[in-house]
Scaffold this motif. Sequence first.
Motif, PDB file in Angstrom:
ATOM      1  N   ILE A 302     -19.906  45.840  23.810  1.00 29.70           N
ATOM      2  CA  ILE A 302     -18.501  45.457  23.949  1.00 29.70           C
ATOM      3  C   ILE A 302     -18.369  44.528  25.074  1.00 29.70           C
ATOM      4  N   THR A 303     -19.185  44.449  26.092  1.00 27.56           N
ATOM      5  CA  THR A 303     -19.317  43.477  27.298  1.00 27.56           C
ATOM      6  C   THR A 303     -19.716  42.069  26.601  1.00 27.56           C
ATOM      7  N   MET A 304     -20.662  42.258  26.017  1.00 33.00           N
ATOM      8  CA  MET A 304     -21.412  40.863  25.281  1.00 33.00           C
ATOM      9  C   MET A 304     -20.245  40.279  24.423  1.00 33.00           C
ATOM     10  N   ILE A 305     -19.544  40.917  23.808  1.00 29.21           N
ATOM     11  CA  ILE A 305     -18.808  40.281  22.632  1.00 29.21           C
ATOM     12  C   ILE A 305     -17.527  39.705  23.500  1.00 29.21           C
ATOM     13  N   LEU A 306     -17.089  40.351  24.553  1.00 31.16           N
ATOM     14  CA  LEU A 306     -15.807  39.957  25.484  1.00 31.16           C
ATOM     15  C   LEU A 306     -16.392  38.740  26.081  1.00 31.16           C
ATOM     16  N   ALA A 307     -17.446  38.728  26.725  1.00 29.98           N
ATOM     17  CA  ALA A 307     -18.059  37.881  27.527  1.00 29.98           C
ATOM     18  C   ALA A 307     -17.969  36.251  26.516  1.00 29.98           C
ATOM     19  N   VAL A 308     -18.510  36.620  25.390  1.00 29.11           N
ATOM     20  CA  VAL A 308     -18.845  35.444  24.774  1.00 29.11           C
ATOM     21  C   VAL A 308     -17.417  34.582  24.232  1.00 29.11           C
ATOM     22  N   ILE A 309     -16.528  35.449  24.054  1.00 31.67           N
ATOM     23  CA  ILE A 309     -15.143  34.948  23.570  1.00 31.67           C
ATOM     24  C   ILE A 309     -14.525  34.330  24.916  1.00 31.67           C
ATOM     25  N   ILE A 310     -14.607  35.063  25.974  1.00 32.19           N
ATOM     26  CA  ILE A 310     -14.006  34.467  27.147  1.00 32.19           C
ATOM     27  C   ILE A 310     -14.534  33.147  27.623  1.00 32.19           C
ATOM     28  N   ALA A 311     -15.895  33.265  27.434  1.00 32.95           N
ATOM     29  CA  ALA A 311     -16.736  31.803  27.756  1.00 32.95           C
ATOM     30  C   ALA A 311     -16.069  30.639  27.280  1.00 32.95           C
ATOM     31  N   GLY A 312     -15.487  30.954  25.888  1.00 36.63           N
ATOM     32  CA  GLY A 312     -15.083  29.932  25.207  1.00 36.63           C
ATOM     33  C   GLY A 312     -13.918  29.100  26.003  1.00 36.63           C
ATOM     34  N   ALA A 313     -13.252  29.813  26.740  1.00 36.69           N
ATOM     35  CA  ALA A 313     -12.209  29.232  27.542  1.00 36.69           C
ATOM     36  C   ALA A 313     -12.661  28.273  28.415  1.00 36.69           C
ATOM     37  N   PHE A 314     -13.597  28.455  29.236  1.00 36.77           N
ATOM     38  CA  PHE A 314     -14.350  27.777  30.301  1.00 36.77           C
ATOM     39  C   PHE A 314     -15.138  26.639  29.579  1.00 36.77           C
ATOM     40  N   LEU A 315     -15.744  26.762  28.573  1.00 34.06           N
ATOM     41  CA  LEU A 315     -16.400  25.676  27.756  1.00 34.06           C
ATOM     42  C   LEU A 315     -15.604  24.651  27.374  1.00 34.06           C
ATOM     43  N   GLY A 316     -14.513  25.074  26.631  1.00 37.72           N
ATOM     44  CA  GLY A 316     -13.269  24.245  25.991  1.00 37.72           C
ATOM     45  C   GLY A 316     -12.688  23.524  27.233  1.00 37.72           C
ATOM     46  N   THR A 317     -12.651  24.028  28.282  1.00 40.28           N
ATOM     47  CA  THR A 317     -11.703  23.261  29.481  1.00 40.28           C
ATOM     48  C   THR A 317     -12.777  22.122  30.033  1.00 40.28           C
TER      49      THR A 317
END
Length: 400
Positions: A302-317
């Motif tokens: 669950i941590t890995m799944i959430l972290a991957v999704i959240i990382a999208g915000a920082f990568l897009g920015t």
Amino acid sequence: MGINSEGLQHNAGRLTQPRAVWAVAFACVISFMGLGLVDPILPAIGKQLHATPSQVSLLFSSYNLVTGIAMLVTGFISSRIGMKWTMMTGTALIVLFALLGGMSGSIGQLVGFRAGWGLGNALFIATALSAIVGLSVRGSAKAVILYEAALGLGISVGPLLGGELGSISWRGPFFGVGALMAIAFISIGLLMPKVPKQKSRASLADPFKALRHPGLLVLAITAFLYNFGFFTLMAYTPFVMNLDEHGLGYVFFGWGLLLAFTSVFVAPRLQKRFGSIRSMSAALLLFALTLLVMGIWTSSQITMILAVIIAGAFLGTNNTLITTAVMEAAPVERSTASAAYSFVRFIGGALAPWLAGKLAEWYNPHVPFYIGALFVVIAVAIVIFGRKYLTHVDTASAGH
């Protein structure tokens, strides 16, 4: 940039962009779907072709290596045959090698065909970015946002389609990319008008000369380092999440949605309020922190799944901020700046996937994320120490 967009304004639609810009943006969406389309099937490829994670990661390494090297000749080719034919040639090569990849019988063949795919990718994406920026009637910053929106949309939808096709066979996504890029080839041919060639022909030395400008060099090195984190997430994470093709497709769909949203809506506001350099540094630090969390809790699904999704915000920015900065970083043709920057960036993208897989084999599954985080932190240090060469980028961005 050598392209006069004034004569194209009569084609602008409700969103005040010429038809040519939308044709290229549509093709970009399909092209970037190809990147995300393959991600959910990486573990399946390993099982079916009896390959280790580091061997499967060579699909990214060969693709990025050839893309990076080929970036050096994109300006040379484009200035001679024109943007439209360069993009169509690149698209045709992607169609060819994607179909060949789907017919591969070994991991070696697949890695080789992905290298050919990288050549087509280089011809297409470097020219597509400079075409969107050059043909836009809304300024380079808004053009880059459109490009990043196409990237985010393609990357987010790609995994969904890849998960569906990959659940049938790992070959399905490769054939899917071939079919989609064939549509892109037709759309560019029919919708994009003939664009005047550059008045001056680019030389093979131009990208290297462009890197003499300290601002562009700082951004290129930053992206080189940041790509170690980016491709650790893209190429290695699917092997440790223990999800099937559908599950991986949904996770990377969420990742891509956040990437697209922040590219279009968050990055421009941060840039306007805090400037490119501070906003970029903050986004990279948050991404590094996310990778650190993934390294500590690698065994928590669950941590890995959430972290991957959240990382999208920082990568897009960060993607929007750094791509916009590159367009303003050096007094050279935008296509030349893009080629020089992408050459350095993709070399990092070639080394990172293989290194991530090897680190896991040599040590344990946590280490690739720690090393990825370290490289991203070093990227922040490069931006901070090189900010004196980038002050004009913030000034230029404020004017858009």
